[in-house]
Design a protein around this motif. Structure first.
Motif, PDB file in Angstrom:
ATOM      1  N   LYS A 346       0.811  -1.224   0.000  1.00  0.00           N
ATOM      2  CA  LYS A 346       0.000   0.000   0.000  1.00  0.00           C
ATOM      3  C   LYS A 346       0.840   1.268   0.000  1.00  0.00           C
ATOM      4  CE  LYS A 346      -4.078  -1.996   2.271  1.00  0.00           C
ATOM      5  NZ  LYS A 346      -5.043  -1.863   3.401  1.00  0.00           N
ATOM      6  N   LEU A 347       2.145   1.125  -0.074  1.00  0.00           N
ATOM      7  CA  LEU A 347       3.018   2.297  -0.017  1.00  0.00           C
ATOM      8  C   LEU A 347       2.819   3.178  -1.253  1.00  0.00           C
ATOM      9  CD1 LEU A 347       5.343   3.296   1.920  1.00  0.00           C
ATOM     10  CD2 LEU A 347       6.923   2.493   0.160  1.00  0.00           C
ATOM     11  N   THR A 348       2.624   4.474  -1.036  1.00  0.00           N
ATOM     12  CA  THR A 348       2.464   5.423  -2.149  1.00  0.00           C
ATOM     13  C   THR A 348       3.663   6.352  -2.298  1.00  0.00           C
ATOM     14  OG1 THR A 348       1.342   7.104  -0.783  1.00  0.00           O
ATOM     15  CG2 THR A 348      -0.032   5.413  -1.825  1.00  0.00           C
ATOM     16  N   THR A 349       4.425   6.555  -1.215  1.00  0.00           N
ATOM     17  CA  THR A 349       5.544   7.498  -1.249  1.00  0.00           C
ATOM     18  C   THR A 349       6.786   6.847  -0.662  1.00  0.00           C
ATOM     19  OG1 THR A 349       4.022   9.374  -0.994  1.00  0.00           O
ATOM     20  CG2 THR A 349       6.352   9.775  -0.543  1.00  0.00           C
ATOM     21  N   MET A 365      11.774  -3.849  -5.918  1.00  0.00           N
ATOM     22  CA  MET A 365      10.742  -2.847  -6.160  1.00  0.00           C
ATOM     23  C   MET A 365       9.406  -3.457  -6.586  1.00  0.00           C
ATOM     24  SD  MET A 365      12.411  -0.125  -5.442  1.00  0.00           S
ATOM     25  CE  MET A 365      11.381   1.202  -6.077  1.00  0.00           C
ATOM     26  N   ASN A 366       9.396  -4.692  -7.017  1.00  0.00           N
ATOM     27  CA  ASN A 366       8.177  -5.300  -7.546  1.00  0.00           C
ATOM     28  C   ASN A 366       6.995  -5.279  -6.588  1.00  0.00           C
ATOM     29  OD1 ASN A 366       9.128  -5.837 -10.122  1.00  0.00           O
ATOM     30  ND2 ASN A 366       9.911  -7.863  -9.580  1.00  0.00           N
ATOM     31  N   PRO A 367       7.183  -5.479  -5.261  1.00  0.00           N
ATOM     32  CA  PRO A 367       6.008  -5.478  -4.366  1.00  0.00           C
ATOM     33  C   PRO A 367       5.333  -4.119  -4.224  1.00  0.00           C
ATOM     34  CG  PRO A 367       7.859  -6.647  -3.353  1.00  0.00           C
ATOM     35  CD  PRO A 367       8.402  -5.926  -4.547  1.00  0.00           C
ATOM     36  N   LEU A 368       5.958  -3.045  -4.672  1.00  0.00           N
ATOM     37  CA  LEU A 368       5.417  -1.692  -4.463  1.00  0.00           C
ATOM     38  C   LEU A 368       4.393  -1.366  -5.553  1.00  0.00           C
ATOM     39  CD1 LEU A 368       8.757   0.123  -3.523  1.00  0.00           C
ATOM     40  CD2 LEU A 368       7.109  -1.015  -2.014  1.00  0.00           C
ATOM     41  N   VAL A 369       3.288  -2.078  -5.534  1.00  0.00           N
ATOM     42  CA  VAL A 369       2.297  -1.955  -6.605  1.00  0.00           C
ATOM     43  C   VAL A 369       1.475  -0.671  -6.505  1.00  0.00           C
ATOM     44  CG1 VAL A 369       2.125  -4.445  -6.940  1.00  0.00           C
ATOM     45  CG2 VAL A 369       0.682  -3.350  -5.210  1.00  0.00           C
ATOM     46  N   SER A 370       1.468  -0.010  -5.344  1.00  0.00           N
ATOM     47  CA  SER A 370       0.681   1.224  -5.170  1.00  0.00           C
ATOM     48  C   SER A 370       1.547   2.478  -5.208  1.00  0.00           C
ATOM     49  CB  SER A 370      -0.076   1.181  -3.836  1.00  0.00           C
ATOM     50  OG  SER A 370      -0.924   0.053  -3.757  1.00  0.00           O
ATOM     51  N   LEU A 371       2.833   2.331  -5.468  1.00  0.00           N
ATOM     52  CA  LEU A 371       3.757   3.459  -5.389  1.00  0.00           C
ATOM     53  C   LEU A 371       3.415   4.538  -6.407  1.00  0.00           C
ATOM     54  CD1 LEU A 371       6.280   4.228  -3.748  1.00  0.00           C
ATOM     55  CD2 LEU A 371       7.672   3.354  -5.623  1.00  0.00           C
ATOM     56  N   GLN A 372       3.393   5.791  -5.923  1.00  0.00           N
ATOM     57  CA  GLN A 372       3.098   6.935  -6.787  1.00  0.00           C
ATOM     58  C   GLN A 372       4.237   7.947  -6.829  1.00  0.00           C
ATOM     59  OE1 GLN A 372      -0.664   8.728  -5.704  1.00  0.00           O
ATOM     60  NE2 GLN A 372      -1.623   6.742  -5.319  1.00  0.00           N
ATOM     61  N   TYR A 373       4.947   8.109  -5.713  1.00  0.00           N
ATOM     62  CA  TYR A 373       6.015   9.109  -5.635  1.00  0.00           C
ATOM     63  C   TYR A 373       7.306   8.434  -5.180  1.00  0.00           C
ATOM     64  CZ  TYR A 373       1.852  12.051  -5.527  1.00  0.00           C
ATOM     65  OH  TYR A 373       0.641  12.618  -5.817  1.00  0.00           O
ATOM     66  N   LEU A 374       8.340   8.549  -6.011  1.00  0.00           N
ATOM     67  CA  LEU A 374       9.618   7.897  -5.736  1.00  0.00           C
ATOM     68  C   LEU A 374      10.753   8.881  -5.969  1.00  0.00           C
ATOM     69  CD1 LEU A 374      11.325   5.343  -5.173  1.00  0.00           C
ATOM     70  CD2 LEU A 374      11.183   4.841  -7.624  1.00  0.00           C
ATOM     71  N   ARG A 375      11.630   9.012  -4.965  1.00  0.00           N
ATOM     72  CA  ARG A 375      12.797   9.897  -5.110  1.00  0.00           C
ATOM     73  C   ARG A 375      14.062   9.089  -4.819  1.00  0.00           C
ATOM     74  NH1 ARG A 375      12.523  15.662  -2.376  1.00  0.00           N
ATOM     75  NH2 ARG A 375      14.502  15.713  -3.495  1.00  0.00           N
ATOM     76  N   ARG A 396       7.707  -0.217 -16.350  1.00  0.00           N
ATOM     77  CA  ARG A 396       6.360  -0.568 -15.899  1.00  0.00           C
ATOM     78  C   ARG A 396       5.804   0.420 -14.875  1.00  0.00           C
ATOM     79  NH1 ARG A 396       9.415  -5.249 -15.201  1.00  0.00           N
ATOM     80  NH2 ARG A 396       9.198  -5.095 -12.918  1.00  0.00           N
ATOM     81  N   PHE A 397       6.670   1.241 -14.272  1.00  0.00           N
ATOM     82  CA  PHE A 397       6.252   2.154 -13.206  1.00  0.00           C
ATOM     83  C   PHE A 397       5.451   3.312 -13.790  1.00  0.00           C
ATOM     84  CE2 PHE A 397       7.567   5.760 -10.280  1.00  0.00           C
ATOM     85  CZ  PHE A 397       6.667   5.416  -9.294  1.00  0.00           C
ATOM     86  N   LYS A 398       4.277   3.558 -13.238  1.00  0.00           N
ATOM     87  CA  LYS A 398       3.377   4.597 -13.751  1.00  0.00           C
ATOM     88  C   LYS A 398       3.395   5.869 -12.911  1.00  0.00           C
ATOM     89  CE  LYS A 398       1.935   1.725 -16.884  1.00  0.00           C
ATOM     90  NZ  LYS A 398       2.385   1.886 -18.293  1.00  0.00           N
ATOM     91  N   GLY A 399       4.132   5.875 -11.797  1.00  0.00           N
ATOM     92  CA  GLY A 399       4.121   7.030 -10.912  1.00  0.00           C
ATOM     93  C   GLY A 399       5.143   8.084 -11.282  1.00  0.00           C
ATOM     94  N   SER A 400       5.375   8.995 -10.333  1.00  0.00           N
ATOM     95  CA  SER A 400       6.322  10.104 -10.528  1.00  0.00           C
ATOM     96  C   SER A 400       7.650   9.774  -9.850  1.00  0.00           C
ATOM     97  CB  SER A 400       5.737  11.389  -9.931  1.00  0.00           C
ATOM     98  OG  SER A 400       6.685  12.438  -9.952  1.00  0.00           O
ATOM     99  N   SER A 401       8.753  10.086 -10.529  1.00  0.00           N
ATOM    100  CA  SER A 401      10.071   9.758  -9.988  1.00  0.00           C
ATOM    101  C   SER A 401      11.051  10.875 -10.269  1.00  0.00           C
ATOM    102  CB  SER A 401      10.587   8.451 -10.590  1.00  0.00           C
ATOM    103  OG  SER A 401      11.943   8.237 -10.239  1.00  0.00           O
ATOM    104  N   SER A 402      12.041  10.995  -9.388  1.00  0.00           N
ATOM    105  CA  SER A 402      13.145  11.919  -9.622  1.00  0.00           C
ATOM    106  C   SER A 402      14.085  11.313 -10.656  1.00  0.00           C
ATOM    107  CB  SER A 402      13.906  12.159  -8.314  1.00  0.00           C
ATOM    108  OG  SER A 402      14.460  10.933  -7.852  1.00  0.00           O
ATOM    109  N   GLU A 403      15.081  12.071 -11.088  1.00  0.00           N
ATOM    110  CA  GLU A 403      16.101  11.541 -11.976  1.00  0.00           C
ATOM    111  C   GLU A 403      17.060  10.645 -11.209  1.00  0.00           C
ATOM    112  OE1 GLU A 403      18.132  14.610 -14.040  1.00  0.00           O
ATOM    113  OE2 GLU A 403      16.445  15.074 -15.354  1.00  0.00           O
ATOM    114  N   LEU A 404      17.644   9.681 -11.923  1.00  0.00           N
ATOM    115  CA  LEU A 404      18.671   8.815 -11.359  1.00  0.00           C
ATOM    116  C   LEU A 404      19.954   9.074 -12.140  1.00  0.00           C
ATOM    117  CD1 LEU A 404      15.859   7.270 -10.836  1.00  0.00           C
ATOM    118  CD2 LEU A 404      17.291   5.283 -10.431  1.00  0.00           C
ATOM    119  N   GLU A 405      20.775   9.995 -11.672  1.00  0.00           N
ATOM    120  CA  GLU A 405      21.970  10.375 -12.408  1.00  0.00           C
ATOM    121  C   GLU A 405      23.038   9.294 -12.302  1.00  0.00           C
ATOM    122  OE1 GLU A 405      23.447  14.169 -11.361  1.00  0.00           O
ATOM    123  OE2 GLU A 405      21.684  15.257 -12.080  1.00  0.00           O
ATOM    124  N   CYS A 406      23.537   8.863 -13.463  1.00  0.00           N
ATOM    125  CA  CYS A 406      24.571   7.836 -13.504  1.00  0.00           C
ATOM    126  C   CYS A 406      25.891   8.394 -12.979  1.00  0.00           C
ATOM    127  CB  CYS A 406      24.761   7.330 -14.932  1.00  0.00           C
ATOM    128  SG  CYS A 406      23.326   6.476 -15.608  1.00  0.00           S
TER     129      CYS A 406
END
Length: 598
Positions: A346-349, A365-375, A396-406
C-alpha cells in the motif's frame, strides 16, 4: 484562551516536519499550506492587516493568530465550507460583519479571544452551536488543584498547560481528570514511574524540547487511553527501555525525533496496534532489528530520514502492511535487500534520495504496486548491466520519480538511468572501490571477510561474474592456455580484465629473465636467478641426490609453449623437458666447473 495559544505553538513544530508534504495549490502569500494530517493554511505572526483572499477551498484549518487584523468581513470565509478550526486570537479585531461565519456548518472551534477592541458582538454572529463554545471558552473556571506555573481549564477538554515555564521536574499535583498535558519547552530531565500514575484519562501528552535523558520503567503504565505522545527533541534521550511503551494500545502518534538514539531495543513497539504515525527522524540509528515494526499493522507514516542506516534488510520493515509513506532519505544506505519491501503493497511514497546506493534490484521494487512518488536522486548509480533490472522496472512504473543520475561509467555520467537505451546497459563497470561491486576486494568495511551470506555479496549480479563464478565463487577449473594471452584482451568482464593484466605482468617478468640469461652464461638454467659466485656450501652436494628430488608441494604453473617468434634450441628444450632432466643436464657441468676452479 490558554489552550489555543498552546496548540498554536505546537502547530509551528508541525509545519516544520510537514514541509516534506506537497503544498496545496493557491496558497496565499506569507502563509504555509500543507495537506497532512488535514488541509491547513498557517498564516500566524505574519503582520497581516487583512485576511487573505485566496484561501484554498478545501482548507479545514486556518490559523491567523498574532497578526494585525482589524475586521472580519462577510466574504472572508464564504468559500471554505469544510472549515473545522479557525484561530484569530491576539489581533486588533474591532468589528465582525454580519454573516462573517455564515455557511461554516462544519466549524467546531473558533478562537477570536485576546482582541481588546472587540467590544460589541452581533446577536447573530455565531448562529448555531458555536455560541455555547465561545461563551464557555471565556467563562469556564479553572480546574481545582492546578499546579504552580501552570494554567488549567476544562474546555474543550480538561487540560494542564505548563509549557515554557523553566520546570526542572514534572509537577506532582496534576488533576486526576486531566486529558491533555502540555510540558514542552521546559528543562525536564527524567520521567518517573509515578509522574502520571494518577491521570488514567490522559489522551495527549507533549514533552518535546526538554532535557530528558531517562524514562523510568512503567512511566506510562496505566495510560491505556493515551493517543498522542511527543517526547521528541530531547537530544540526551539515547536509550529507551524495551517496555517503555508497553500497554499503550490506543496510541496513534509517537514522536521520537531528534533524541540522539543510536539503536532501538527489540520489542520496543510491541503491542502498539493502533499506531499510525511514527517519527524517528534526525537520530543516530545505525540499523534496526528484524521485525521491529511487526505489530504496527495500522502504521501509515514512518519517518526514518536523517539517520545513519546502512542496509535495509529483508525483515526490517516486515508487518507494515498499511504503510503509506516511508521516508529513508539522508541515511547511509548502500544496499536494499531483495525482500525488504515485500509487505509494503500500500506504499504510495518512498524517499531514498541522498544515500550511498549504487544499485537497486527490480525484484526489490516489484512489491510496491501502489507506489506513486519515488525519489532516488543523490545516489551514485552504476549504469551497467546490473542496472538493467531497475531500468526494466521503471518501464512498468506509472508514478512520478526523480532523476537517477549515472555515476559510472564515465561515458554515462550525469545521464538519467530511466532515459538510457538498452544498449547503454551492456557490460560491467569494474569499480574496486565499491565493496559490493568487486569480488576482488575481499574485506568488508567492518573488517570481516565477506561470505556468500553477506548482503553485500548478494548484491554482486550474475552479469558481473565470470562463467566460472556464476556456478561457484571458487572454481576448480584450470586457467586457459597462456598462449591465448599474446596481448591484453578487452572483455566486458572485470574478472577476466584483472586476469589479463596479471598475465601481461607475468610475461613481462619472464621476458626480463630471458634477457638476463642471455647476458650471464652460468645463469642459463633453472638456477639462473642465482649469482655467478656460487655459495661454497653448494660444492659439497652429492650429485646422486639429484635423482631423488621430491616434487614441489606448491601448485605447478602451466608451462609456456614456444611462441611463434623463433627461440634458441636451449630455450625450447627448457620449456618442454621435465624439471629433473634439466637439472641433470645443466647442473652437473656447473658442479664440475666449480670443482675444477677449486
Amino acid at each position: 484562551m490558554k489552550t489555543l495559544i498552546v496548540e498554536g505553538g505546537r502547530l509551528l513544530c508541525l509545519v516544520l516536519w510537514l514541509n516534506l508534504v506537497p503544498v496545496m495549490n493557491g496558497c496565499p502569500a506569507k502563509c504555509v499550506c500543507y495537506s497532512e494530517p488535514r488541509p491547513t493554511v498557517a498564516c500566524q505572526q505574519q503582520g497581516l492587516f487583512s485576511i487573505p483572499t485566496e484561501i484554498p477551498i478545501r482548507s479545514q484549518r486556518i490559523f491567523l493568530q498574532s497578526n494585525k487584523l482589524t475586521v472580519i468581513r462577510s466574504t472572508s470565509f464564504s468559500s471554505v465550507h469544510n472549515l473545522t478550526v479557525l484561530w484569530m486570537y491576539s489581533n486588533n479585531i474591532s468589528h465582525i460583519e454580519a454573516g462573517a461565519f455564515y455557511g461554516l456548518e462544519r466549524l467546531e472551534e473558533l478562537d477570536i479571544g485576546d482582541n481588546s477592541n472587540l467590544r460589541i458582538i452581533s446577536p447573530t454572529a455565531f448562529r448555531g452551536r458555536l455560541l455555547c463554545l465561545v461563551l464557555w471558552l471565556n467563562l469556564v473556571p479553572v480546574m481545582n488543584g492546578c499546579p504552580a506555573k501552570c494554567v488549567c481549564y476544562s474546555e474543550p477538554r480538561p487540560t494542564v498547560a505548563c509549557q515554557q515555564q523553566g520546570l526542572f521536574s514534572i509537577p506532582t499535583e496534576i488533576p486526576i481528570r486531566s486529558q491533555r498535558i502540555f510540558l514542552q519547552s521546559n528543562k525536564l530531565t527524567v520521567i518517573r514511574s509515578t509522574s502520571f500514575s494518577s491521570v488514567h484519562n490522559l489522551t495527549v501528552l507533549w514533552m518535546y524540547s526538554n532535557n530528558i535523558s531517562h524514562i523510568e520503567a512503567g512511566a506510562f503504565y496505566g495510560l491505556e487511553r493515551l493517543e498522542e505522545l511527543d517526547i521528541g527533541d530531547n537530544s540526551n534521550l539515547r536509550i529507551i527501555s524495551p517496555t517503555a511503551f508497553r500497554g499503550l494500545t490506543k496510541l496513534h502518534t509517537l514522536h521520537l525525533h531528534r533524541c540522539g538514539l543510536s539503536e532501538l531495543p527489540m520489542g520496543v513497539f510491541r503491542g502498539l496496534f493502533s499506531l499510525q504515525y511514527l517519527y524517528l527522524q534526525d537520530n543516530n540509528l545505525l540499523a534496526l532489528h528484524e521485525d521491529t515494526f511487526l505489530d504496527l499493522a495500522n502504521l501509515t507514516y514512518l519517518f526514518l530520514h536523517n539517520n545513519k542506516i546502512k542496509v535495509v534488510t529483508d525483515h526490517m520493515l516486515r508487518g507494515l502492511i498499511s504503510l503509506d509513506r516511508l521516508l529513508l532519505h539522508q541515511n547511509r544506505i548502500i544496499h536494499v535487500q531483495q525482500r525488504a519491501f515485500n509487505d509494503l503493497g500500500k506504499l504510495t511514497t518512498l524517499f531514498l534520495f541522498f544515500n550511498n546506493l549504487t544499485m537497486l534490484t527490480g525484484e526489490a521494487m516489484n512489491p510496491l504496486v501502489s507506489l506513486q512518488y519515488l525519489r532516488l536522486n543523490g545516489n551514485q548509480w552504476i549504469c551497467d548491466c546490473r542496472a538493467r533490472p531497475l531500468w526494466d522496472w521503471f518501464k512498468r512504473f506509472k508514478g512520478s520519480s526523480s532523476e537517477l543520475e549515472c555515476h559510472l561509467p564515465n561515458s554515462l555520467t550525469g545521464k538519467d538511468l530511466k532515459r538510457l537505451k538498452s544498449d547503454d546497459l551492456e557490460g560491467c563497470v569494474d569499480s574496486p572501490s565499491q565493496v559490493q561491486t568487486s569480488i576482488f576486494n575481499t574485506k568488508a568495511r567492518s573488517g570481516k571477510f565477506l561470505s556468500l551470506d553477506d548482503p553485500l555479496v548478494e548484491s554482486i549480479p550474475r552479469c558481473c561474474l565470470s562463467d566460472n563464478d556464476k556456478s561457484s565463487i571458487i572454481s576448480s577449473k584450470s586457467l586457459p592456455d597462456p598462449s591465448s594471452y599474446n596481448s591484453r584482451q578487452i572483455t566486458n568482464n572485470p574478472l577476466k580484465e584483472k586476469e589479463n593484466i596479471s598475465k601481461t605482468k607475468f610475461r613481462e617478468l619472464e621476458r626480463t629473465k630471458n634477457e638476463t640469461r642471455n647476458k650471464q652464461s652460468l645463469n642459463d638454467g633453472p638456477l639462473g636467478t642465482m649469482s655467478n659466485n656460487l655459495d661454497q656450501t653448494m660444492d659439497k652436494i652429492n650429485p646422486d641426490l639429484l635423482d631423488n628430488l621430491e616434487p614441489s608441494t606448491a601448485p605447478t604453473r602451466k608451462k609456456k609453449k614456444c611462441s611463434k617468434k623463433p627461440k634458441s634450441d636451449q630455450y625450447c628444450l627448457k620449456a618442454h623437458a621435465s624439471t629433473v632432466q634439466v637439472l641433470a643436464v645443466l647442473f652437473l657441468p656447473l658442479f664440475l666447473v666449480s670443482l675444477a676452479l677449486s
